[in-house]
Design a protein around this motif. Structure first.
Motif, PDB file in Angstrom:
ATOM      1  N   ILE A  28      30.604  39.314  37.007  1.00 10.80           N
ATOM      2  CA  ILE A  28      31.356  40.492  37.447  1.00 10.80           C
ATOM      3  C   ILE A  28      32.106  41.104  36.268  1.00 10.80           C
ATOM      4  CG2 ILE A  28      31.600  39.818  39.864  1.00 10.80           C
ATOM      5  CD1 ILE A  28      34.350  38.710  39.216  1.00 10.80           C
ATOM      6  N   PRO A  29      32.323  42.423  36.298  1.00 15.32           N
ATOM      7  CA  PRO A  29      33.026  43.077  35.193  1.00 15.32           C
ATOM      8  C   PRO A  29      34.493  42.671  35.146  1.00 15.32           C
ATOM      9  CG  PRO A  29      32.645  44.614  36.988  1.00 15.32           C
ATOM     10  CD  PRO A  29      31.884  43.373  37.339  1.00 15.32           C
ATOM     11  N   ASP A  30      35.135  42.993  34.044  1.00 14.91           N
ATOM     12  CA  ASP A  30      36.525  42.594  33.857  1.00 14.91           C
ATOM     13  C   ASP A  30      37.466  43.227  34.865  1.00 14.91           C
ATOM     14  OD1 ASP A  30      35.949  40.883  31.778  1.00 14.91           O
ATOM     15  OD2 ASP A  30      36.383  42.337  30.208  1.00 14.91           O
ATOM     16  N   ASP A  31      37.077  44.336  35.472  1.00 11.22           N
ATOM     17  CA  ASP A  31      37.905  44.949  36.513  1.00 11.22           C
ATOM     18  C   ASP A  31      37.447  44.535  37.912  1.00 11.22           C
ATOM     19  OD1 ASP A  31      35.533  46.336  36.650  1.00 11.22           O
ATOM     20  OD2 ASP A  31      36.442  48.329  36.557  1.00 11.22           O
ATOM     21  N   GLY A  32      36.669  43.460  37.982  1.00  9.83           N
ATOM     22  CA  GLY A  32      36.167  42.967  39.254  1.00  9.83           C
ATOM     23  C   GLY A  32      37.215  42.164  40.012  1.00  9.83           C
ATOM     24  N   PRO A  33      36.841  41.606  41.143  1.00 11.05           N
ATOM     25  CA  PRO A  33      37.801  40.894  41.994  1.00 11.05           C
ATOM     26  C   PRO A  33      38.235  39.563  41.403  1.00 11.05           C
ATOM     27  CG  PRO A  33      35.580  40.660  42.859  1.00 11.05           C
ATOM     28  CD  PRO A  33      35.488  41.639  41.727  1.00 11.05           C
ATOM     29  N   THR A  34      39.412  39.139  41.802  1.00  9.88           N
ATOM     30  CA  THR A  34      39.901  37.803  41.474  1.00  9.88           C
ATOM     31  C   THR A  34      40.645  37.260  42.674  1.00  9.88           C
ATOM     32  OG1 THR A  34      41.003  36.462  39.774  1.00  9.88           O
ATOM     33  CG2 THR A  34      42.116  38.489  40.451  1.00  9.88           C
ATOM     34  N   GLY A  35      40.605  35.941  42.826  1.00 10.49           N
ATOM     35  CA  GLY A  35      41.257  35.316  43.967  1.00 10.49           C
ATOM     36  C   GLY A  35      40.495  35.499  45.261  1.00 10.49           C
ATOM     37  N   GLY A  36      39.177  35.693  45.181  1.00 10.38           N
ATOM     38  CA  GLY A  36      38.368  35.931  46.370  1.00 10.38           C
ATOM     39  C   GLY A  36      37.443  34.779  46.686  1.00 10.38           C
ATOM     40  N   PHE A  37      36.769  34.914  47.832  1.00 11.65           N
ATOM     41  CA  PHE A  37      35.839  33.901  48.344  1.00 11.65           C
ATOM     42  C   PHE A  37      34.565  34.642  48.719  1.00 11.65           C
ATOM     43  CE2 PHE A  37      35.267  30.653  52.060  1.00 11.65           C
ATOM     44  CZ  PHE A  37      34.354  29.936  51.320  1.00 11.65           C
ATOM     45  N   PHE A  38      33.447  34.305  48.074  1.00 11.48           N
ATOM     46  CA  PHE A  38      32.237  35.120  48.171  1.00 11.48           C
ATOM     47  C   PHE A  38      30.989  34.269  48.376  1.00 11.48           C
ATOM     48  CE2 PHE A  38      35.261  37.276  45.410  1.00 11.48           C
ATOM     49  CZ  PHE A  38      35.295  38.560  45.935  1.00 11.48           C
ATOM     50  N   ARG A  39      29.979  34.889  48.955  1.00 13.20           N
ATOM     51  CA  ARG A  39      28.611  34.375  48.919  1.00 13.20           C
ATOM     52  C   ARG A  39      27.696  35.557  48.677  1.00 13.20           C
ATOM     53  NH1 ARG A  39      27.938  31.323  53.459  1.00 13.20           N
ATOM     54  NH2 ARG A  39      27.328  33.135  54.695  1.00 13.20           N
ATOM     55  N   ASP A  40      26.818  35.439  47.714  1.00  9.21           N
ATOM     56  CA  ASP A  40      25.881  36.514  47.354  1.00  9.21           C
ATOM     57  C   ASP A  40      26.607  37.821  47.078  1.00  9.21           C
ATOM     58  OD1 ASP A  40      23.821  34.687  47.751  1.00  9.21           O
ATOM     59  OD2 ASP A  40      23.513  35.294  49.830  1.00  9.21           O
ATOM     60  N   GLY A  41      27.805  37.722  46.515  1.00  5.09           N
ATOM     61  CA  GLY A  41      28.570  38.911  46.157  1.00  5.09           C
ATOM     62  C   GLY A  41      29.319  39.558  47.298  1.00  5.09           C
ATOM     63  N   HIS A  42      29.277  38.965  48.480  1.00  2.99           N
ATOM     64  CA  HIS A  42      29.953  39.525  49.650  1.00  2.99           C
ATOM     65  C   HIS A  42      31.112  38.628  50.047  1.00  2.99           C
ATOM     66  CE1 HIS A  42      26.697  42.378  50.009  1.00  2.99           C
ATOM     67  NE2 HIS A  42      25.813  41.372  50.058  1.00  2.99           N
ATOM     68  N   PRO A  43      32.259  39.206  50.433  1.00  2.00           N
ATOM     69  CA  PRO A  43      33.426  38.380  50.800  1.00  2.00           C
ATOM     70  C   PRO A  43      33.158  37.526  52.027  1.00  2.00           C
ATOM     71  CG  PRO A  43      34.060  40.674  50.391  1.00  2.00           C
ATOM     72  CD  PRO A  43      32.566  40.656  50.437  1.00  2.00           C
ATOM     73  N   LEU A  44      33.718  36.329  52.000  1.00  2.00           N
ATOM     74  CA  LEU A  44      33.703  35.425  53.140  1.00  2.00           C
ATOM     75  C   LEU A  44      35.123  35.301  53.694  1.00  2.00           C
ATOM     76  CD1 LEU A  44      31.474  32.474  51.841  1.00  2.00           C
ATOM     77  CD2 LEU A  44      30.863  34.156  53.592  1.00  2.00           C
ATOM     78  N   PRO A  45      35.253  35.028  54.987  1.00  2.00           N
ATOM     79  CA  PRO A  45      36.609  34.838  55.550  1.00  2.00           C
ATOM     80  C   PRO A  45      37.201  33.517  55.106  1.00  2.00           C
ATOM     81  CG  PRO A  45      34.937  34.413  57.222  1.00  2.00           C
ATOM     82  CD  PRO A  45      34.211  34.943  56.026  1.00  2.00           C
ATOM     83  N   TRP A  46      38.492  33.536  54.846  1.00  2.00           N
ATOM     84  CA  TRP A  46      39.181  32.320  54.444  1.00  2.00           C
ATOM     85  C   TRP A  46      39.283  31.342  55.606  1.00  2.00           C
ATOM     86  CZ3 TRP A  46      39.720  31.582  49.465  1.00  2.00           C
ATOM     87  CH2 TRP A  46      39.862  32.657  48.603  1.00  2.00           C
ATOM     88  N   GLY A 101      21.001  29.685  45.435  1.00  2.00           N
ATOM     89  CA  GLY A 101      22.377  29.216  45.385  1.00  2.00           C
ATOM     90  C   GLY A 101      23.024  29.483  44.042  1.00  2.00           C
ATOM     91  N   ALA A 102      22.287  29.245  42.966  1.00  2.00           N
ATOM     92  CA  ALA A 102      22.820  29.496  41.630  1.00  2.00           C
ATOM     93  C   ALA A 102      23.102  30.979  41.407  1.00  2.00           C
ATOM     94  CB  ALA A 102      21.841  28.981  40.583  1.00  2.00           C
ATOM     95  N   ALA A 103      22.269  31.841  41.958  1.00  2.00           N
ATOM     96  CA  ALA A 103      22.477  33.281  41.800  1.00  2.00           C
ATOM     97  C   ALA A 103      23.808  33.719  42.395  1.00  2.00           C
ATOM     98  CB  ALA A 103      21.323  34.050  42.435  1.00  2.00           C
ATOM     99  N   SER A 104      24.191  33.086  43.499  1.00  2.00           N
ATOM    100  CA  SER A 104      25.473  33.403  44.112  1.00  2.00           C
ATOM    101  C   SER A 104      26.626  33.037  43.183  1.00  2.00           C
ATOM    102  CB  SER A 104      25.597  32.651  45.444  1.00  2.00           C
ATOM    103  OG  SER A 104      26.694  33.118  46.199  1.00  2.00           O
TER     104      SER A 104
END
Length: 234
Positions: A216-234, A206-209
């Protein structure tokens, strides 16, 4: 305050479970790490075996005065914040349904899980508006707050996490010009005190997620919803 340019990480609810594990990893990686906890004695116990630069500070996210004092302490002792992990949460209300829910419990849950994170973000964000790489706000959310898959279970918790996800979107939009990335993360069903022993994921998983969103790098995503680095549906 010492002249120290090392990154500062703040983790709320850090005396146990995912919060403690996230704090431990950030401290080991060289962050000046603050365990923000309601119970300072429990916080010192949690910090006892951690390596690195670790401090414990009192914070009750449901108490505006406590949040104000905490922000003042951060300004005095560190002068900056680079990473904020809003991890403090309560009340996984498996015994309730929407029509029978105790609305006092719902209000108390929102006070910590949503408004608590909001208060802390308002207080800490001014300390994050300095030019530096790696500035992140990570809101520890839950797939229980996903409108796509939401059912009738855990109504107080689900509502609070759906609202936390909305807060993530709002903060991400406002802080984008400052280069601060803001994301929600679901750590999954984790075997913490809240998740229970039947949960299939370890605290480390859980902590790894959560840590993925910190790293994530400075050009990575923002305003997203993730688990284990993969997007989740809102």
């Amino acid at each position: 305050m010492a002249d120290d340019t090392r990154a500062v990480a703040v983790v709320t609810g850090a005396n146990r479970g995912i919060g403690r594990q996230v704090a431990a990893q950030l401290a080991a990686e060289g962050h000046r790490t603050v365990l923000a906890v309601r119970n300072v004695d429990a916080g010192h116990v949690a910090a006892r075996d951690l390596t690195g630069d670790v401090a414990v500070a009192p914070l009750d996210v449901a108490d505006p005065d406590s949040v104000t004092r905490f922000a003042g302490w951060l300004r005095q002792h560190h002068g900056r914040v680079d990473v904020l992990v809003n991890n403090a949460a309560v009340n996984y209300d498996t015994w309730q349904d929407p029509l029978g829910a105790d609305l006092t419990q719902v209000r108390d849950t929102l006070e910590v899980n949503t408004l608590g994170a909001w208060r802390v973000a308002q207080a800490v964000a001014p300390l994050m508006r300095h030019p530096a790489p790696g500035r992140r706000i990570v809101n520890v959310s839950s797939e229980s707050g996903s409108l796509t898959s939401m059912g009738a279970a855990t109504p107080a918790y689900a509502m609070s996490k759906a609202a936390l996800n909305a807060l993530t979107r709002l903060l991400a939009a406002q802080l984008a010009p400052d280069g601060i990335l803001v994301n929600s993360v679901c750590p999954g069903w984790v075997a913490t005190d809240m998740g229970g022993p039947a949960a299939p994921r370890t605290i480390a998983e859980g902590a790894a997620s959560v840590l993925w969103a910190v790293r994530i790098p400075d050009d990575g995503p923002t305003g997203g919803f993730f688990r284990d680095g993969h997007p989740l549906p809102w």
